[in-house]
Write an enzyme that holds these catalytic residues in place. Structure first.
Site, short mmCIF file in Angstrom:
data_model
loop_
_atom_site.label_atom_id
_atom_site.label_comp_id
_atom_site.label_asym_id
_atom_site.label_seq_id
_atom_site.Cartn_x
_atom_site.Cartn_y
_atom_site.Cartn_z
N HIS A 1 0.78 -1.61 0.22
CA HIS A 1 0.51 0.59 0.08
C HIS A 1 0.82 1.07 -0.21
CE1 HIS A 1 0.77 -0.71 4.73
NE2 HIS A 1 0.61 1.06 4.09
N HIS B 1 1.61 4.06 1.69
CA HIS B 1 2.34 4.63 2.87
C HIS B 1 3.47 4.29 2.77
CE1 HIS B 1 -1.71 4.40 5.92
NE2 HIS B 1 -1.96 5.28 5.10
N ASP C 1 6.28 4.65 5.17
CA ASP C 1 6.50 3.40 5.65
C ASP C 1 6.85 2.36 4.85
OD1 ASP C 1 4.66 2.88 6.03
OD2 ASP C 1 4.63 2.10 8.04
N HIS C 2 6.13 1.54 3.70
CA HIS C 2 6.05 0.96 2.97
C HIS C 2 6.65 0.68 1.34
CE1 HIS C 2 3.86 -1.50 5.59
NE2 HIS C 2 3.55 -0.16 5.83
N HIS D 1 -7.31 -1.62 5.61
CA HIS D 1 -5.99 -0.09 5.70
C HIS D 1 -6.85 0.96 5.71
CE1 HIS D 1 -3.18 0.79 8.02
NE2 HIS D 1 -3.10 1.60 7.17
N ASP E 1 -0.78 -3.80 6.96
CA ASP E 1 -1.31 -3.11 7.78
C ASP E 1 -2.40 -3.19 7.09
OD1 ASP E 1 1.30 -2.15 7.29
OD2 ASP E 1 0.83 -0.09 7.28
N HIS F 1 5.08 -4.87 12.03
CA HIS F 1 5.20 -3.61 12.45
C HIS F 1 4.42 -2.96 13.86
CE1 HIS F 1 2.12 -0.41 11.08
NE2 HIS F 1 3.01 -0.30 9.56
#
Length: 287
Positions: A46, A48, A50-51, A126, A196, A254
């Site tokens: 996804h 975001h 941090d990914h 999410h 997530d 996570h």
């Protein structure tokens, strides 16, 4: 914060596949002595940061290292145009192709397949479109029984044929069945990555009997309301998914930065699913 952003590398039969590429990924690759050139594809769960914030930096480094092999990127559709603009601005003159594959996060579908592996999406829930990925190894060839090969004086030139299922006819015209000349293939392995996501009670139906499951476990049970609010899961909820699916091993990750010691999360998961483990940077798990 105690942990780097999300990224994992899955190795199967000498091929490397990356799942998520958070900031700092290429630094961790160097520390782990993983050869950049062997990464064939990147699967993004996804959008975001941090990914996925580490992806353009890694692509730039690949270019400086002289990569020539195509890099395949599988991700939600919205990343396609963003990534191409970044490449046009920061990575002019790349000598390799970055091939983008749009992923529908709402459907379970095969997105990658080769001779030894199938990768399919796992729809998750999410705050933005998100999916996990399920890696399923294809069953390999049967193993040659050397003693039986010698017993029937079968020439080396026939080994590949017999590995692929052929029988053997001896000098007297007697057919020796393949099952007598070979041993069963190794069990095909499977690994599921659920990044997530809020707790999904029926998620287990997409994960039944996988050998190893990674499921986010951002919070402990006492923060379940916060998990629900931000569409994350608790360690206990991750364990319930693992137990219902009958997986072999559960990996927790996570973690919220509020936990300086994640043992409380592990204890919580183990109370439901005993074969649970915490993940940490640089750790290697065999499937």
């Amino acid at each position: 914060m105690r942990h780097y952003a999300s990224s994992q590398v899955v190795e199967i039969r000498g091929k490397l596949f990356m799942i998520d590429c958070g900031e700092g990924t290429q630094m961790q690759l160097r520390r782990s002595k993983i050869r950049f050139t062997k990464i064939q594809a990147v699967f993004i769960s996804h959008l975001h940061g941090d990914h996925c914030f580490g992806l353009i930096g890694m692509i730039s480094t690949f270019g400086m290292l002289g990569r020539v092999a195509t890099l395949h990127v599988y991700a939600p559709a919205e990343l396609g145009e963003i990534l191409q603009n970044q490449i046009n601005f920061f990575c002019q003159g790349l000598e390799f192709k970055v091939e983008f594959h749009s992923v529908d996060t709402t459907k379970k579908a095969v997105v990658y397949e080769d001779r030894s592996l199938i990768v399919e999406t796992i729809p998750l829930q999410h705050r933005v479109p998100t999916c996990g990925y399920l890696f399923r190894e294809k069953e390999g060839s049967r193993h040659i029984d050397r003693e039986m090969m010698n017993c029937y004086n079968i020439p080396i030139s026939q080994i590949n044929n017999i590995k692929e299922g052929a029988d053997w006819t001896d000098q007297d015209g007697k057919i020796i069945p393949n099952e007598k000349l070979t041993k069963p293939a190794d069990k095909a392995r499977s690994y599921a990555y659920c990044s997530d996501t809020k707790y999904i009670p029926n998620l287990y139906k997409s994960l039944e009997n996988v050998d190893m499951l990674y499921h986010e476990s951002t919070y402990a049970k006492d923060n379940e309301s916060r998990a629900n609010l931000y569409y994350h899961s608790t360690a206990e909820q991750a364990a319930h998914v693992a137990k219902a699916a009958g997986v072999g091993k559960l990996l927790l990750g996570h973690f919220s930065a509020r936990y300086e010691d994640e043992s409380c999360l592990l204890d919580e998961a183990k109370s439901i699913f005993a074969n649970s483990f915490l993940t940490n940077e640089g750790m290697v798990f065999d499937v």
